[in-house]
Design a protein around this motif. Structure first.
Motif, mmCIF file in Angstrom:
data_model
loop_
_atom_site.group_PDB
_atom_site.id
_atom_site.type_symbol
_atom_site.label_atom_id
_atom_site.label_comp_id
_atom_site.label_asym_id
_atom_site.label_seq_id
_atom_site.Cartn_x
_atom_site.Cartn_y
_atom_site.Cartn_z
ATOM 1 N N MET A 142 5.071 1.288 0.079
ATOM 2 C CA MET A 142 3.765 1.767 0.521
ATOM 3 C C MET A 142 3.752 3.287 0.602
ATOM 4 S SD MET A 142 1.989 -0.949 0.995
ATOM 5 C CE MET A 142 0.657 -0.279 1.931
ATOM 6 N N HIS B 200 -0.016 -11.901 -1.019
ATOM 7 C CA HIS B 200 -0.497 -10.571 -0.640
ATOM 8 C C HIS B 200 0.647 -9.579 -0.701
ATOM 9 C CE1 HIS B 200 -4.274 -12.331 0.668
ATOM 10 N NE2 HIS B 200 -3.552 -13.275 1.245
ATOM 11 N N LEU B 201 0.396 -8.435 -1.311
ATOM 12 C CA LEU B 201 1.403 -7.387 -1.418
ATOM 13 C C LEU B 201 1.670 -6.756 -0.057
ATOM 14 C CD1 LEU B 201 0.098 -5.698 -4.678
ATOM 15 C CD2 LEU B 201 2.169 -7.076 -4.436
ATOM 16 N N TYR B 202 2.884 -6.296 0.144
ATOM 17 C CA TYR B 202 3.272 -5.631 1.377
ATOM 18 C C TYR B 202 4.443 -4.702 1.089
ATOM 19 C CZ TYR B 202 6.704 -9.427 1.234
ATOM 20 O OH TYR B 202 7.676 -10.306 0.828
ATOM 21 N N ASN B 203 4.726 -3.816 2.008
ATOM 22 C CA ASN B 203 5.832 -2.886 1.849
ATOM 23 C C ASN B 203 7.133 -3.671 1.791
ATOM 24 O OD1 ASN B 203 6.852 -0.236 1.632
ATOM 25 N ND2 ASN B 203 7.497 -0.305 3.762
ATOM 26 N N GLN C 228 -2.418 1.500 0.849
ATOM 27 C CA GLN C 228 -2.807 0.360 1.683
ATOM 28 C C GLN C 228 -3.948 -0.405 1.019
ATOM 29 O OE1 GLN C 228 -1.342 -0.697 4.543
ATOM 30 N NE2 GLN C 228 -2.725 -2.421 4.555
ATOM 31 N N ASP D 293 -4.544 -0.698 -2.179
ATOM 32 C CA ASP D 293 -4.022 -1.452 -3.322
ATOM 33 C C ASP D 293 -3.392 -2.781 -2.909
ATOM 34 O OD1 ASP D 293 -4.779 0.427 -5.223
ATOM 35 O OD2 ASP D 293 -2.836 1.457 -5.182
ATOM 36 N N THR D 294 -2.825 -2.834 -1.710
ATOM 37 C CA THR D 294 -2.146 -4.065 -1.296
ATOM 38 C C THR D 294 -3.116 -5.219 -1.060
ATOM 39 O OG1 THR D 294 -2.170 -3.484 1.057
ATOM 40 C CG2 THR D 294 -0.233 -2.798 -0.241
ATOM 41 N N VAL E 112 7.814 -3.086 -4.071
ATOM 42 C CA VAL E 112 6.629 -2.360 -3.603
ATOM 43 C C VAL E 112 7.044 -1.406 -2.487
ATOM 44 C CG1 VAL E 112 4.416 -2.572 -2.393
ATOM 45 C CG2 VAL E 112 5.015 -4.194 -4.208
#
Length: 166
Positions: free
Chosen positions: A99, A80-83, A53, A55-56, A97
């Motif tokens: 999570m 923004h990165l997300y699952n 979390q 890292d995102t 990605v």
């Protein structure tokens, strides 16, 4: 030197190509993307980048996929990165990605006064917390031992007890 895959960059130390990922193509749940991922998955060409979390929230990071591909993620501040974020999708390969499950340290305070004190302490430490009934759950963003060292006074004098293994 010309590289056969434009999305790969040489790593200056080892001359091993590193995959440079500069944007989010879309979500793995988008219908068209999901169909392509399904087809690539059957061919074993979908790689997953397992991120925490924490890292995102980053826009620049280095990580390794489950297949061992070294990646440099370099995103604009607006992304923004997300699952399920798809960072690469070609006819040959995809990088998605995934999570990691957050580990939690769960504490049960002795009484309301202890709960208030532990909550105040966790806030001062800037720890991510969650409440489940009377329990305080602290998201582990580092080694468990570091958190246990910090809450040791609460555990030692009985103001709190640890619940579970994490």
């Amino acid at each position: 030197m010309e590289y056969p895959y434009p999305w790969r960059l040489p790593c200056s130390h080892f001359e091993v190509p590193m995959l440079k990922l500069e944007n989010i193509v879309g979500a793995a749940t988008d219908a068209q993307i999901a169909d392509r991922l399904h087809d690539l998955g059957h061919a074993g060409r979908v790689e997953y980048l397992a991120l925490s979390q924490e890292d995102t929230h980053r826009h620049r990071l280095r990580a390794t996929t489950d297949a061992g591909t070294e990646c440099a993620v370099v995103l604009d501040r607006s992304e923004h990165l997300y699952n399920g974020a798809v960072l690469m999708l070609t006819d040959l390969k995809a990088v998605v990605v995934r999570m990691r499950e957050t580990e939690w340290l769960t504490l049960a305070p002795r009484d309301a006064a202890a709960a208030l004190e532990i909550g105040y302490f966790a806030g001062n430490m800037h720890w991510a917390v969650r409440f489940e009934g009377a329990w305080l759950r602290i998201a582990l963003q580092g080694p468990l031992e570091r958190y246990l060292e910090r809450v040791e006074p609460f555990l030692a004098d009985g103001r709190a007890r640890r619940i579970g293994n994490a």
